[in-house]
Design an enzyme around this catalytic site. Structure first.
Site, PDB file in Angstrom:
ATOM      1  N   ASN A 194       0.794  -0.323   6.168  1.00  0.00           N
ATOM      2  CA  ASN A 194       1.022  -0.961   5.085  1.00  0.00           C
ATOM      3  C   ASN A 194       1.794  -2.223   5.627  1.00  0.00           C
ATOM      4  O   ASN A 194       2.812  -2.221   6.174  1.00  0.00           O
ATOM      5  CB  ASN A 194       1.958  -0.297   4.070  1.00  0.00           C
ATOM      6  CG  ASN A 194       2.725  -1.067   2.952  1.00  0.00           C
ATOM      7  OD1 ASN A 194       2.032  -1.985   2.579  1.00  0.00           O
ATOM      8  ND2 ASN A 194       3.733  -0.770   2.294  1.00  0.00           N
ATOM      9  N   GLY A 195       1.311  -3.681   5.252  1.00  0.00           N
ATOM     10  CA  GLY A 195       2.180  -4.590   5.656  1.00  0.00           C
ATOM     11  C   GLY A 195       1.132  -5.873   6.027  1.00  0.00           C
ATOM     12  O   GLY A 195      -0.150  -5.444   5.617  1.00  0.00           O
TER      13      GLY A 195
ATOM     14  N   TRP B 199      -3.667  -1.770  -1.305  1.00  0.00           N
ATOM     15  CA  TRP B 199      -3.468  -2.910  -2.111  1.00  0.00           C
ATOM     16  C   TRP B 199      -3.905  -4.221  -1.168  1.00  0.00           C
ATOM     17  O   TRP B 199      -3.097  -4.463  -0.118  1.00  0.00           O
ATOM     18  CB  TRP B 199      -1.940  -3.000  -2.481  1.00  0.00           C
ATOM     19  CG  TRP B 199      -2.014  -4.375  -3.335  1.00  0.00           C
ATOM     20  CD1 TRP B 199      -1.423  -5.468  -2.982  1.00  0.00           C
ATOM     21  CD2 TRP B 199      -2.144  -4.405  -4.650  1.00  0.00           C
ATOM     22  NE1 TRP B 199      -1.581  -6.482  -3.842  1.00  0.00           N
ATOM     23  CE2 TRP B 199      -1.995  -5.905  -4.970  1.00  0.00           C
ATOM     24  CE3 TRP B 199      -2.673  -3.868  -5.612  1.00  0.00           C
ATOM     25  CZ2 TRP B 199      -2.156  -6.356  -6.455  1.00  0.00           C
ATOM     26  CZ3 TRP B 199      -3.201  -4.098  -6.809  1.00  0.00           C
ATOM     27  CH2 TRP B 199      -2.897  -5.389  -7.228  1.00  0.00           C
TER      28      TRP B 199
ATOM     29  N   CYS C 183       0.867  -1.079  -0.052  1.00  0.00           N
ATOM     30  CA  CYS C 183       0.095   0.059   0.016  1.00  0.00           C
ATOM     31  C   CYS C 183       0.986   1.205   0.024  1.00  0.00           C
ATOM     32  O   CYS C 183       2.238   0.972   0.283  1.00  0.00           O
ATOM     33  CB  CYS C 183      -0.785   0.009   1.099  1.00  0.00           C
ATOM     34  SG  CYS C 183      -1.813  -1.401   1.456  1.00  0.00           S
TER      35      CYS C 183
ATOM     36  N   GLU D 217       7.256 -21.570 -20.292  1.00  0.00           N
ATOM     37  CA  GLU D 217       7.090 -19.843 -19.725  1.00  0.00           C
ATOM     38  C   GLU D 217       8.138 -19.337 -20.537  1.00  0.00           C
ATOM     39  O   GLU D 217       7.696 -17.871 -20.608  1.00  0.00           O
ATOM     40  CB  GLU D 217       7.351 -19.972 -18.067  1.00  0.00           C
ATOM     41  CG  GLU D 217       7.297 -18.638 -17.496  1.00  0.00           C
ATOM     42  CD  GLU D 217       6.049 -17.867 -17.716  1.00  0.00           C
ATOM     43  OE1 GLU D 217       5.087 -18.404 -18.195  1.00  0.00           O
ATOM     44  OE2 GLU D 217       5.937 -16.421 -17.398  1.00  0.00           O
TER      45      GLU D 217
ATOM     46  N   ARG E 185       1.663   1.292  -6.238  1.00  0.00           N
ATOM     47  CA  ARG E 185       1.776   0.421  -5.155  1.00  0.00           C
ATOM     48  C   ARG E 185       0.549  -0.088  -4.690  1.00  0.00           C
ATOM     49  O   ARG E 185       0.263  -1.019  -3.883  1.00  0.00           O
ATOM     50  CB  ARG E 185       2.524   1.362  -3.819  1.00  0.00           C
ATOM     51  CG  ARG E 185       3.720   1.648  -4.075  1.00  0.00           C
ATOM     52  CD  ARG E 185       4.133   2.309  -2.681  1.00  0.00           C
ATOM     53  NE  ARG E 185       4.194   1.536  -1.462  1.00  0.00           N
ATOM     54  CZ  ARG E 185       5.300   0.970  -1.243  1.00  0.00           C
ATOM     55  NH1 ARG E 185       6.475   1.007  -2.119  1.00  0.00           N
ATOM     56  NH2 ARG E 185       5.400  -0.030  -0.304  1.00  0.00           N
TER      57      ARG E 185
ATOM     58  N   HIS F 142      10.857 -35.968 -32.140  1.00  0.00           N
ATOM     59  CA  HIS F 142       9.787 -36.321 -32.633  1.00  0.00           C
ATOM     60  C   HIS F 142       9.139 -35.537 -33.724  1.00  0.00           C
ATOM     61  O   HIS F 142       7.806 -35.321 -33.838  1.00  0.00           O
ATOM     62  CB  HIS F 142       8.865 -36.970 -31.586  1.00  0.00           C
ATOM     63  CG  HIS F 142       9.115 -38.066 -30.803  1.00  0.00           C
ATOM     64  ND1 HIS F 142       9.299 -39.339 -31.170  1.00  0.00           N
ATOM     65  CD2 HIS F 142       9.944 -37.825 -29.573  1.00  0.00           C
ATOM     66  CE1 HIS F 142       9.901 -40.032 -30.034  1.00  0.00           C
ATOM     67  NE2 HIS F 142      10.254 -39.279 -28.925  1.00  0.00           N
TER      68      HIS F 142
ATOM     69  N   LYS G 163       7.106 -15.840 -22.434  1.00  0.00           N
ATOM     70  CA  LYS G 163       7.796 -14.494 -22.230  1.00  0.00           C
ATOM     71  C   LYS G 163       8.386 -13.804 -23.377  1.00  0.00           C
ATOM     72  O   LYS G 163       8.023 -12.541 -23.789  1.00  0.00           O
ATOM     73  CB  LYS G 163       8.938 -14.374 -21.178  1.00  0.00           C
ATOM     74  CG  LYS G 163       8.497 -14.643 -19.638  1.00  0.00           C
ATOM     75  CD  LYS G 163       7.624 -13.746 -18.900  1.00  0.00           C
ATOM     76  CE  LYS G 163       6.410 -13.555 -19.071  1.00  0.00           C
ATOM     77  NZ  LYS G 163       5.422 -14.418 -18.723  1.00  0.00           N
TER      78      LYS G 163
ATOM     79  N   LYS H 109      -3.540  -6.816 -19.596  1.00  0.00           N
ATOM     80  CA  LYS H 109      -2.913  -7.167 -18.025  1.00  0.00           C
ATOM     81  C   LYS H 109      -3.939  -8.357 -17.635  1.00  0.00           C
ATOM     82  O   LYS H 109      -3.418  -9.508 -17.089  1.00  0.00           O
ATOM     83  CB  LYS H 109      -2.497  -6.230 -17.065  1.00  0.00           C
ATOM     84  CG  LYS H 109      -2.269  -6.746 -15.548  1.00  0.00           C
ATOM     85  CD  LYS H 109      -0.696  -7.464 -16.171  1.00  0.00           C
ATOM     86  CE  LYS H 109      -0.267  -8.128 -14.852  1.00  0.00           C
ATOM     87  NZ  LYS H 109       0.982  -9.142 -15.297  1.00  0.00           N
TER      88      LYS H 109
ATOM     89  N   GLU I  92       5.638 -12.665 -26.036  1.00  0.00           N
ATOM     90  CA  GLU I  92       4.578 -11.502 -25.653  1.00  0.00           C
ATOM     91  C   GLU I  92       5.311 -10.478 -25.498  1.00  0.00           C
ATOM     92  O   GLU I  92       4.413  -9.252 -25.907  1.00  0.00           O
ATOM     93  CB  GLU I  92       3.588 -11.944 -24.532  1.00  0.00           C
ATOM     94  CG  GLU I  92       4.568 -12.084 -23.317  1.00  0.00           C
ATOM     95  CD  GLU I  92       3.718 -12.352 -21.830  1.00  0.00           C
ATOM     96  OE1 GLU I  92       2.248 -12.025 -22.183  1.00  0.00           O
ATOM     97  OE2 GLU I  92       4.033 -12.849 -21.050  1.00  0.00           O
TER      98      GLU I  92
HETATM   99  C1  AGP Z   1       1.533 -13.862 -18.974  1.00  0.00           C
HETATM  100  O1  AGP Z   1       2.787 -13.115 -18.986  1.00  0.00           O
HETATM  101  C2  AGP Z   1       0.380 -13.042 -19.572  1.00  0.00           C
HETATM  102  N1  AGP Z   1       0.050 -11.969 -19.228  1.00  0.00           N
HETATM  103  C3  AGP Z   1      -0.962 -13.973 -19.795  1.00  0.00           C
HETATM  104  O2  AGP Z   1      -0.739 -15.371 -20.136  1.00  0.00           O
HETATM  105  C4  AGP Z   1      -1.640 -14.277 -18.217  1.00  0.00           C
HETATM  106  O3  AGP Z   1      -0.534 -14.924 -17.663  1.00  0.00           O
HETATM  107  C5  AGP Z   1      -3.029 -14.914 -18.153  1.00  0.00           C
HETATM  108  O4  AGP Z   1      -3.811 -14.173 -19.217  1.00  0.00           O
HETATM  109  C6  AGP Z   1      -3.425 -15.321 -16.967  1.00  0.00           C
HETATM  110  O5  AGP Z   1      -3.786 -14.148 -16.345  1.00  0.00           O
HETATM  111  P1  AGP Z   1      -4.074 -14.509 -14.680  1.00  0.00           P
HETATM  112  O6  AGP Z   1      -3.113 -14.915 -14.144  1.00  0.00           O
HETATM  113  O7  AGP Z   1      -4.384 -12.824 -14.170  1.00  0.00           O
HETATM  114  O8  AGP Z   1      -5.356 -14.956 -14.657  1.00  0.00           O
END
Ligand code: AGP
Length: 598
Positions: free
Chosen positions: A100-101, A74, A2, A471, A27, A494, A475, A593, A478
């Site tokens: 905050n904490g 937060w 926060c 993963e 924050r 394969h 990264k 996001k 995207e």
């Molecule tokens: C991950 O880098 C992406 N931004 C995306 O795959 C994300 O993980 C996915 O949309 C799931 O989001 P969430 O964890 O908020 O459910």
């Protein structure tokens, strides 16, 4: 985390506090509030939602005062709401606090206070503190705060007002808090951006220190009341640099926040050789199904390995978007675990509702407190990773894997089986191991410079590190828009090995494990076809180094921790490639996001 701002001086505090909160929105921003003191009267206004909601409330209900504290929240305990927003007050409205904490022993303190007749009105741990100060107040606010702090376990950054005292008491343990020095006025804040436009002379409070702040200055003591001398720091950064703590992008800041974020995920949950989780789970769990999207689905794949090996419960993993429409065979003997950083992903929410409709028990692993998913699961584990602003998930992923490991250990413990104490002590060192991995930043940047223009990447891993390969590829895809594919290392022969030529960089997750000999022969297959090998390894295997064209070195850790350690260089590699390509790392094209649509 926060944001806290405080002011005491000759000017009206409201605009100073509101501007300060705006600078701390990174924050956390699910609710905000302000309390000012004027003529022994405390005026309190707070509102759910972003700071703008508080500003519009203040326009219809103006308040003023030369002393004030403010907070942007937060949520960690209790969903975002006006009732749970800070500042919180004592029973009589004489005391106001912002916090905050996480107060780890707030349940026992809450009971103690309620047994003494205190009325607790919110769902937060923070409000407890206002009543503790009330309990000890006998005309000396500093003394009352110090006495209250003796009872508190956990992390805090605090600012406290009493209507009869023209001062602010600030205290810190585990959550940052600073003092800003002005002429005939003083500032308090969680972070420098909040007050940088007023002063560059800063005093950083350290853990277990408490400051009595008046318009003319400050006095700092430790919890046993001894005066502490502090240096005054002169800040050189601009505000813009500071919001990202000097990092170029939020994503890089969040990559480097992982040691602290992991510590917050673990805080209070691994103690004296035991796992402490308060979950409402059925006695018998026949089967676990993990359902999630994107990066959260990757952490779910790792969760499968951990849950099956440590708890012995059969665990499946499903894309949420597939699970919800495949007439899933799931019922009352099953546990659905949904993993979601935002807690708002539509497909994951849909999977949750489908499983509940079929009678399954549900558990959420979520970062955003009070999010829809966190409110609809039967029980949950919050990550406490703090806001993740960058669209590409980094600290949430490593905290999700950490939370899944803690859950697997908890289920093992609850079934009456021994916990591996060596693994628990290694968990204690996790933040330290991550710091070692972060030291590869420069190497990652050099490798990124060599491969920033390629068209394709392959990422290969085995066992617990196969999902890390997925993963790492995600990264890169995207944020750099380079096509990348994660694959189980043995599977490459394969079919996909046909892709390998002299221009193909292949990233191997090659930290030492019982699978190393197999992985080395996979590397030799790639080498024989001219592929360029980039290895993430701990240099325990000469053969790995021999086969590799580039090496990103990570510490040697137990298998269970290796995904968290190995993903760090992949996050850095993806970040630097995207940055070198001049792309918008924090807001990549086509992405959001939180995907709140199907
Ligand atoms: C991950 O880098 C992406 N931004 C995306 O795959 C994300 O993980 C996915 O949309 C799931 O989001 P969430 O964890 O908020 O459910």
């Amino acid at each position: 985390m926060c944001g806290i701002v405080g002011y005491i001086g000759k000017r009206d505090s409201v605009n100073i506090l509101i501007n300060g909160l705006h600078k701390l929105e990174y924050r956390g921003y699910d609710s905000a509030g302000i309390c000012v003191l004027d003529n022994e009267n405390l005026s309190l206004v707070k509102e759910q939602g972003q700071i703008e909601a508080l500003v519009s409330r203040l326009s219809s209900r103006p308040i003023s005062g030369a002393i004030g504290i403010a907070h942007t929240r937060w949520a960690t305990h209790g969903e975002p709401s006006e009732r749970n927003a800070h500042p919180h007050m004592d029973c009589h409205g004489d005391i106001a606090i912002v916090h905050n904490g996480i107060i780890e022993n707030y349940q026992s303190l809450k009971k103690l206070l309620q047994d003494e007749g205190h009325k607790i009105v919110s769902q937060t741990d923070s409000e407890i503190f206002a009543h503790l100060v009330e309990k000890f107040y006998q005309g000396d606010l500093e003394q009352a705060v110090r006495s209250a702090l003796q009872l508190v376990e956990g992390a805090y950054g605090l600012a406290v007002l009493h209507r009869q005292e023209r001062k602010i008491i600030a205290a810190r343990r585990g959550s940052p808090l600073i003092l800003g020095l002005g002429l005939g006025e003083m500032y308090i804040a969680s972070d420098v951006p909040a007050i940088l436009q007023h002063t560059k002379e800063i005093v950083y409070l350290d853990d277990n220190e408490l400051a009595e702040v008046t318009a003319d200055g400050y006095n700092i003591k430790n919890l046993s009341g001894q005066v502490v001398d502090k240096n005054i720091e002169h800040i050189k950064w601009s505000v813009e640099e500071l919001e990202k703590k000097g990092y170029k992008h939020f994503m890089l800041k969040e990559i480097f926040e992982q040691p602290e974020a992991i510590a917050n995920t673990l805080r209070g949950r691994v103690k004296n050789g035991q796992i402490k989780l308060s979950l409402n789970l059925p006695k018998k769990i026949q089967r676990i199904i993990i359902s999630a999207c994107g990066t959260s689905w990757h952490s779910g794949l790792i969760g499968k390995y951990l849950l099956e090996s440590l708890s012995g419960i059969i665990t499946e993993v499903d894309y949420a978007s597939e699970f919800r429409y495949r007439q899933p065979l799931i019922g009352p003997e099953d546990l659905l675990i949904v993993i979601s950083q935002s807690g708002e992903t539509a497909d994951t929410l849909g999977a949750l509702r489908e499983a509940k409709a079929r009678g399954a028990h549900t558990l959420g692993i979520v970062n955003v407190v009070g999010s829809t998913i966190s409110r609809e699961v039967e029980s949950g584990i919050y990550l406490h990773a703090g806001p993740e602003i960058g669209v590409a998930s980094t600290k949430a992923f490593s905290c999700q894997v950490t939370a899944l490991l803690v859950l697997a250990l908890f289920l093992r413990q609850e079934s009456g089986r021994e916990l591996d104490q060596d693994l628990l002590s290694e968990l204690d060192k996790l933040s330290e191991y991550i710091n070692k991995s972060l030291e590869q930043d420069q190497v990652a940047q050099e490798i990124a410079d060599k491969f920033k223009a390629v068209k394709n990447f392959l990422y290969l891993g085995r066992g617990l590190n196969f999902p890390v390969a997925l993963e790492g590829a995600l990264k890169l895809k995207e944020i750099s828009y380079i096509h990348a594919e994660g694959y189980p290392a043995a599977e490459i022969k394969h079919g996909p090995i046909a892709l390998v030529d002299k221009k193909m960089p292949v990233v191997f997750l090659a930290s030492k494990s019982h699978l190393s000999p197999k992985l080395i022969s996979n590397m030799q297959e790639i080498k024989a076809r001219g592929g360029i090998i980039i290895s993430v390894t701990n240099n325990q295997e000469e053969e790995v180094a021999k086969q590799s064209d580039y090496v990103l070195t990570v510490p040697q850790v137990r298998d269970e921790l290796s995904p968290i350690i190995n993903v760090i260089p992949l996050q850095l590699l993806a970040y630097h490639i995207a940055d070198l390509r001049g792309l918008d790392v924090d807001k990549p094209r086509n992405l959001a996001k939180s995907v709140t649509v199907e």
